[in-house]
Write a protein that holds these residues in place. Structure first.
Motif, PDB file in Angstrom:
ATOM      1  N   GLY A   1     -12.367   5.513  -9.335  1.00  0.00           N
ATOM      2  CA  GLY A   1     -12.941   4.708  -8.262  1.00  0.00           C
ATOM      3  C   GLY A   1     -11.953   3.697  -7.714  1.00  0.00           C
ATOM      4  O   GLY A   1     -11.816   3.546  -6.489  1.00  0.00           O
ATOM      5  N   ILE A   2     -11.261   3.019  -8.618  1.00  0.00           N
ATOM      6  CA  ILE A   2     -10.263   2.031  -8.183  1.00  0.00           C
ATOM      7  C   ILE A   2      -9.136   2.710  -7.431  1.00  0.00           C
ATOM      8  O   ILE A   2      -8.663   2.221  -6.403  1.00  0.00           O
ATOM      9  N   SER A   3      -8.716   3.886  -7.911  1.00  0.00           N
ATOM     10  CA  SER A   3      -7.615   4.597  -7.268  1.00  0.00           C
ATOM     11  C   SER A   3      -7.993   5.056  -5.863  1.00  0.00           C
ATOM     12  O   SER A   3      -7.176   4.998  -4.940  1.00  0.00           O
ATOM     13  N   GLU A   4      -9.231   5.506  -5.689  1.00  0.00           N
ATOM     14  CA  GLU A   4      -9.696   5.888  -4.345  1.00  0.00           C
ATOM     15  C   GLU A   4      -9.688   4.682  -3.411  1.00  0.00           C
ATOM     16  O   GLU A   4      -9.285   4.787  -2.253  1.00  0.00           O
TER      17      GLU A   4
ATOM     18  N   LEU B   1       5.120   0.680  -4.514  1.00  0.00           N
ATOM     19  CA  LEU B   1       3.714   0.609  -4.891  1.00  0.00           C
ATOM     20  C   LEU B   1       3.537   0.029  -6.286  1.00  0.00           C
ATOM     21  O   LEU B   1       2.589  -0.732  -6.528  1.00  0.00           O
ATOM     22  N   VAL B   2       4.437   0.358  -7.200  1.00  0.00           N
ATOM     23  CA  VAL B   2       4.379  -0.241  -8.537  1.00  0.00           C
ATOM     24  C   VAL B   2       4.526  -1.755  -8.439  1.00  0.00           C
ATOM     25  O   VAL B   2       3.784  -2.526  -9.054  1.00  0.00           O
TER      26      VAL B   2
ATOM     27  N   PRO C   1      -2.794   3.783 -15.443  1.00  0.00           N
ATOM     28  CA  PRO C   1      -2.902   5.153 -14.906  1.00  0.00           C
ATOM     29  C   PRO C   1      -3.055   5.222 -13.387  1.00  0.00           C
ATOM     30  O   PRO C   1      -3.296   6.282 -12.838  1.00  0.00           O
ATOM     31  N   PHE C   2      -2.902   4.067 -12.694  1.00  0.00           N
ATOM     32  CA  PHE C   2      -3.324   4.009 -11.291  1.00  0.00           C
ATOM     33  C   PHE C   2      -2.389   4.751 -10.336  1.00  0.00           C
ATOM     34  O   PHE C   2      -2.853   5.478  -9.451  1.00  0.00           O
TER      35      PHE C   2
ATOM     36  N   ALA D   1      -2.031  11.732  -7.084  1.00  0.00           N
ATOM     37  CA  ALA D   1      -2.826  12.965  -7.068  1.00  0.00           C
ATOM     38  C   ALA D   1      -3.697  13.029  -5.816  1.00  0.00           C
ATOM     39  O   ALA D   1      -3.848  14.095  -5.209  1.00  0.00           O
ATOM     40  N   ILE D   2      -4.262  11.901  -5.437  1.00  0.00           N
ATOM     41  CA  ILE D   2      -5.061  11.860  -4.202  1.00  0.00           C
ATOM     42  C   ILE D   2      -4.178  12.196  -3.002  1.00  0.00           C
ATOM     43  O   ILE D   2      -4.562  12.975  -2.124  1.00  0.00           O
ATOM     44  N   ASN D   3      -2.983  11.626  -2.962  1.00  0.00           N
ATOM     45  CA  ASN D   3      -2.098  11.879  -1.834  1.00  0.00           C
ATOM     46  C   ASN D   3      -1.651  13.334  -1.769  1.00  0.00           C
ATOM     47  O   ASN D   3      -1.560  13.913  -0.683  1.00  0.00           O
TER      48      ASN D   3
END
Length: 311
Positions: free
Chosen positions: A16-19, A197-198, A211-212, A218-220
Motif C-alpha cells: 500500500g505504501i509503495s503504491e 529515490l533512496v 523493502p520500498f 516492480a510497480i514501474n
C-alpha cells in the motif's frame, strides 16, 4: 495465528505504501507545483521570463501528432538573426518547457534557436507516467532529428537541462548521437534515479530502501516496462565523448554534491564543472543570471565547434 498473519499485514502495508509512493512520484500532474519557499523571492523575475516567452513569435512543434497516446509537443523560438545553432532545453521534474523560459531568454540573447519540449506526462505532451528522463532521452533523439530537418545538415546543436532535465541530457550522452550535437550542459542532474529515490525516501519520508524501493521498481516495471536500476546518468556518461559542462549548487540538498562527483568522474569527453557558491537545487541561474550566462557562453565559445575525434 497472530504470528502467521504478521507477514501478510506487513506485506500489505508495504504494498500500500509503495503504491502511494509510486503515484506521488510517477503519476502525471497537469499543474506545475509551486516552487519551494526559498525560491519564492525569484517569483516576480520568473513570471517576467514567462511573460517574455509568451510574447515571442513561437511555433508549436509535435512528434507523433496522429497518435493521441504518444503525442509530444514542444515550443520553438527562432533566433532573431537566422542561424544553424540551436539549443534543446530539457525541463525539470513536474515542469514543462515554459518553466524554462529564463534559460530560453538567455540562449536567445546568445543568438540561438531554442526548442523547449514538454516531456512525457508533462505539459501538452501525452503520457500517464513520468520516466525521470529514461524514455524521454529517446524522445529527444527524435527532437534532434526534427531540428536537423528544420535547420539543415550544417546544424550545430547544444543539449541543455536542469535537474531531471540535467539527468536527461546526461543520459542522452550515452546514445548514438548525430555529429550535429556538439556539446552538453547539465545543471544539477542526478547520478541515478535509484540513488535519488533512496536519498529522498530517507530525507522526505524517513523510509529505508528495503523493502520500498524494490516494490516501487516492480510497480514501474509493470506500468512502464523498465527497471529503475537502468535509469543512470553515470552509466550513460561512461559512453560519452562529447564536451560536457556540469553546473551544481554548493548547497543542493535535493541532488547532493556526491552525484555531481559521480557524473563528472564517469564522463569520458572534455569536461568542466562549476559549483555555484550558496546555491540550492536549481538555484544557480537565479543567484546571478549574468554570471551564469557568462559561464555558459565561455563553454560554448570553446566547444560549439568541437567534433568527435575519428576512431
Amino acid at each position: 495465528m497472530v504470528s502467521l498473519a504478521a507477514p501478510f499485514v506487513i506485506a500489505t502495508g508495504v504494498a500500500g505504501i509503495s503504491e502511494q509512493l509510486y503515484r506521488y512520484a510517477f503519476n502525471r500532474v497537469n499543474k506545475v507545483p509551486e516552487t519551494s519557499k526559498e525560491k519564492q523571492k525569484y517569483a516576480d523575475a520568473y513570471y517576467g521570463y514567462v511573460d517574455w516567452l509568451r510574447n515571442q513569435p513561437t511555433q508549436v512543434w509535435h512528434l507523433h501528432e496522429d497518435d493521441a497516446a504518444h503525442k509530444l509537443a514542444a515550443t520553438y523560438l527562432a533566433a532573431d538573426v537566422q542561424t544553424t545553432d540551436t539549443v534543446i532545453i530539457s525541463h525539470g521534474y513536474k515542469g514543462n518547457g515554459e518553466t524554462m523560459a529564463n534559460y530560453a531568454k538567455m540562449f536567445h540573447e546568445l543568438g540561438y534557436n531554442v526548442l523547449l519540449p514538454d516531456d512525457r506526462a508533462h505539459g501538452r505532451s501525452a503520457g500517464r507516467y513520468i520516466t525521470f528522463g529514461w524514455l524521454d532521452r529517446l524522445d529527444y533523439l527524435d527532437w534532434i532529428q526534427r531540428v536537423i530537418e528544420d535547420t539543415g545538415q550544417d546544424a550545430r546543436i547544444v543539449l541543455f537541462g536542469v535537474s531531471m532535465g540535467g539527468a536527461t541530457v546526461e543520459m542522452m550522452s550515452g546514445e548514438v548521437l548525430p555529429e550535429q550535437v556538439r556539446c552538453i550542459i547539465a545543471d544539477c542532474g542526478y547520478s541515478s534515479i535509484d540513488d535519488e529515490l533512496v536519498y529522498l525516501l530517507k530525507r522526505n519520508f524517513h523510509l529505508p530502501k528495503y523493502p520500498f524501493l524494490p516494490a516501487v521498481n516492480a510497480i514501474n516495471q509493470r506500468k512502464q516496462g523498465f527497471s529503475l536500476t537502468q535509469v543512470s546518468s553515470a552509466e550513460q556518461l561512461k559512453r560519452n565523448r562529447r564536451p560536457i559542462f556540469f553546473i551544481h549548487g554548493e548547497k543542493d540538498i535535493f541532488v547532493p554534491a556526491e552525484m555531481l562527483a559521480a557524473n563528472y568522474d564517469a564522463t569520458q569527453g572534455p569536461k568542466e564543472k562549476w559549483v555555484v557558491k550558496d546555491a540550492t537545487h536549481a538555484e544557480s541561474f537565479w543567484i546571478n543570471p549574468a554570471a551564469y550566462q557568462q559561464h555558459v557562453k565561455q563553454f560554448l565559445d570553446q566547444y560549439l565547434t568541437y567534433r568527435l575525434p575519428q576512431e
